[in-house]
Design a protein around this motif. Structure first.
Motif, mmCIF file in Angstrom:
data_model
loop_
_atom_site.group_PDB
_atom_site.id
_atom_site.type_symbol
_atom_site.label_atom_id
_atom_site.label_comp_id
_atom_site.label_asym_id
_atom_site.label_seq_id
_atom_site.Cartn_x
_atom_site.Cartn_y
_atom_site.Cartn_z
ATOM 1 N N GLN A 178 63.559 65.486 23.172
ATOM 2 C CA GLN A 178 62.233 67.352 22.855
ATOM 3 C C GLN A 178 62.961 66.948 21.307
ATOM 4 N N LEU A 179 61.547 66.789 20.524
ATOM 5 C CA LEU A 179 61.131 67.414 20.060
ATOM 6 C C LEU A 179 61.075 68.905 19.265
ATOM 7 N N LEU A 180 61.724 69.639 18.840
ATOM 8 C CA LEU A 180 61.727 71.342 18.630
ATOM 9 C C LEU A 180 61.161 71.679 17.343
ATOM 10 N N TYR A 181 61.529 70.859 16.803
ATOM 11 C CA TYR A 181 61.089 71.018 14.869
ATOM 12 C C TYR A 181 60.578 69.985 14.063
ATOM 13 N N ARG A 182 59.812 69.975 13.779
ATOM 14 C CA ARG A 182 59.284 68.513 12.364
ATOM 15 C C ARG A 182 58.578 69.479 11.332
ATOM 16 N N HIS A 183 59.762 69.047 10.178
ATOM 17 C CA HIS A 183 58.795 69.545 9.093
ATOM 18 C C HIS A 183 57.060 69.320 8.782
ATOM 19 N N ASN A 212 72.909 56.901 7.559
ATOM 20 C CA ASN A 212 72.494 57.382 9.340
ATOM 21 C C ASN A 212 73.927 57.395 9.341
ATOM 22 N N MET A 213 74.342 58.846 9.785
ATOM 23 C CA MET A 213 75.860 58.917 9.463
ATOM 24 C C MET A 213 75.633 59.865 10.927
ATOM 25 N N VAL A 214 76.851 60.069 12.295
ATOM 26 C CA VAL A 214 76.601 61.216 13.398
ATOM 27 C C VAL A 214 78.323 61.466 12.643
ATOM 28 N N ALA A 215 78.496 63.106 13.158
ATOM 29 C CA ALA A 215 79.350 64.086 12.389
ATOM 30 C C ALA A 215 79.723 65.596 13.699
ATOM 31 N N THR A 232 73.970 65.885 15.097
ATOM 32 C CA THR A 232 75.291 66.354 14.865
ATOM 33 C C THR A 232 75.856 66.321 16.284
ATOM 34 N N ALA A 233 76.971 65.655 16.506
ATOM 35 C CA ALA A 233 77.726 65.688 18.134
ATOM 36 C C ALA A 233 77.757 66.314 18.518
ATOM 37 N N PRO A 234 77.428 67.019 19.888
ATOM 38 C CA PRO A 234 78.153 68.633 20.370
ATOM 39 C C PRO A 234 79.562 68.339 20.477
ATOM 40 N N LEU A 235 80.702 68.510 19.557
ATOM 41 C CA LEU A 235 82.021 68.251 19.059
ATOM 42 C C LEU A 235 82.363 69.310 18.330
ATOM 43 N N LEU A 236 83.165 70.278 18.573
ATOM 44 C CA LEU A 236 84.492 70.572 17.554
ATOM 45 C C LEU A 236 85.711 69.635 17.628
ATOM 46 N N LEU A 237 86.403 68.427 16.545
ATOM 47 C CA LEU A 237 87.071 68.206 16.163
ATOM 48 C C LEU A 237 88.153 68.913 16.086
ATOM 49 N N GLY A 238 88.066 69.349 14.104
ATOM 50 C CA GLY A 238 88.825 69.505 13.507
ATOM 51 C C GLY A 238 89.951 69.215 12.593
ATOM 52 N N GLY A 239 90.442 69.333 12.334
ATOM 53 C CA GLY A 239 91.027 67.990 11.604
ATOM 54 C C GLY A 239 91.373 66.767 12.202
ATOM 55 N N ALA A 240 90.489 65.911 12.926
ATOM 56 C CA ALA A 240 91.468 65.452 14.374
ATOM 57 C C ALA A 240 92.061 63.906 13.124
ATOM 58 N N GLN A 241 91.943 64.013 12.190
ATOM 59 C CA GLN A 241 92.597 62.575 11.579
ATOM 60 C C GLN A 241 93.901 62.667 10.522
ATOM 61 N N LEU A 283 63.728 67.894 13.562
ATOM 62 C CA LEU A 283 64.566 68.204 13.724
ATOM 63 C C LEU A 283 64.954 67.537 15.395
ATOM 64 N N ILE A 284 65.408 67.042 16.719
ATOM 65 C CA ILE A 284 65.057 66.542 17.482
ATOM 66 C C ILE A 284 66.702 66.808 18.584
ATOM 67 N N HIS A 285 66.369 67.724 19.305
ATOM 68 C CA HIS A 285 67.137 67.400 20.118
ATOM 69 C C HIS A 285 67.226 67.143 21.631
ATOM 70 N N ALA A 286 68.526 65.898 21.395
ATOM 71 C CA ALA A 286 68.664 65.519 23.140
ATOM 72 C C ALA A 286 70.344 65.441 23.152
ATOM 73 N N GLU A 287 69.731 65.375 24.705
ATOM 74 C CA GLU A 287 71.684 65.335 25.022
ATOM 75 C C GLU A 287 72.568 65.772 24.639
ATOM 76 N N GLY A 288 72.337 67.739 24.148
ATOM 77 C CA GLY A 288 72.963 68.897 23.646
ATOM 78 C C GLY A 288 73.091 68.305 22.107
ATOM 79 N N ALA A 289 72.735 66.804 21.688
ATOM 80 C CA ALA A 289 73.410 66.625 20.190
ATOM 81 C C ALA A 289 72.030 67.129 19.377
ATOM 82 N N LEU A 290 72.280 66.972 17.704
ATOM 83 C CA LEU A 290 70.724 67.277 16.486
ATOM 84 C C LEU A 290 70.627 66.170 16.275
ATOM 85 N N LEU A 291 69.579 65.877 15.968
ATOM 86 C CA LEU A 291 68.960 63.843 15.160
ATOM 87 C C LEU A 291 68.349 64.839 14.292
ATOM 88 N N GLY A 292 68.802 65.092 12.763
ATOM 89 C CA GLY A 292 67.745 65.372 11.606
ATOM 90 C C GLY A 292 67.791 64.086 10.658
#
Length: 261
Positions: free
Chosen positions: A2-7, A45-48, A212-221, A247-256
């Motif tokens: 789903q495309l939520l926003y496009r500049h 290209n990164m995921v966080a 941006t993955a739908p996760l909260l990890l804290g100091g995981a490493q 900005l794309i919304h898919a499966e709870g993640a945001l791809l910008g």
């Protein structure tokens, strides 16, 4: 997806996006298009996670990626001239040679690109296993850039399975990598990090594709800064401005996609 926003999109497109526009492969190729001229372009290209951790609890970024992120990941690779990665990430993520789907082969030919982009691995020490999956592809599928102080025996072992360039300085200055690759005709460069290499390149990036993955990890490493997307690196200037391209919304993640200036 789903495309939520496009500049810079027109209001009608925004309204359609809010209703849940489905994006196909052609749409993604347009959204993530490279410049059409011959200027060098460095894209990351990164995921966080939501709190900026670039590796999951297993120490790998792949564990944070969903289907949509993997789709964009593959598409970005298949349109790049080269994929630039640090050796630590290549080892941790068990990299292999880039494979291009048959449907993309004509597009790459039309764009004047090689059949598949080489993986360019950056390593100061050359401590890599020549029998790793990464080196199992055709000749030319991997280019290793090694530091000048790397063990000559290790460099020789890598030369048996890949092209190797050794820089004149003891350690690699990441700022020279885009120029080194441009001299080889590799101008549309996609870097996949990891965080240490990304931090060294951050002052030179033209755009950043960040999931941006739908996760909260804290100091995981333990021992790594939180957040660690740039491995705690300091930018050459006080900051860089980032303009949101889409900005794309898919499966709870945001791809910008962020254009950097």
């Amino acid at each position: 997806m789903q495309l939520l926003y496009r500049h810079r999109a027109d209001p009608a497109a925004d309204a359609a996006g809010a209703a849940g526009t489905r994006l196909g492969e052609d749409d993604l190729r347009e959204l993530y298009a490279w410049p059409t001229d011959d200027r060098p372009w460095l894209r990351a290209n990164m995921v966080a996670s939501v709190d900026g951790m670039a590796r999951g609890t297993d120490g790998r970024s792949g564990s944070m990626s969903g289907h949509a992120d993997k789709l964009v990941f593959a598409m970005l690779r298949q349109t790049a001239d080269a994929v630039l990665v640090g050796s630590g990430t290549a080892i941790a993520e068990d990299y292999g040679p880039v494979s291009v789907r048959a449907a993309w082969a004509p597009w790459r030919v039309e764009a004047g690109q090689a059949p598949a982009p080489p993986i360019v691995v950056v390593t100061n020490s050359a401590r890599m296993d020549p029998s790793a999956r990464l080196f199992g592809g055709r000749r030319g599928s991997v280019l290793v850039v090694a530091g000048g102080d790397a063990d000559p025996a290790r460099v020789a072992a890598l030369r048996a399975v890949a092209e190797v360039v050794t820089v004149a300085t003891p350690r690699i200055d990441a700022r020279g990598l885009p120029g080194l690759l441009a001299e080889r005709g590799l101008r549309r460069v996609l870097t996949e990090g990891g965080p240490t290499l990304l931090g060294e390149l951050a002052g030179m990036l033209d755009d950043l594709c960040l999931t941006t993955a739908p996760l909260l990890l804290g100091g995981a490493q333990p021992g790594r800064p939180a957040p660690d997307l740039l491995a705690g690196a300091q930018l050459p200037g006080a900051r860089r401005a980032a303009a949101l391209e889409h900005l794309i919304h898919a499966e709870g993640a945001l791809l910008g996609r962020w254009r950097l200036s």
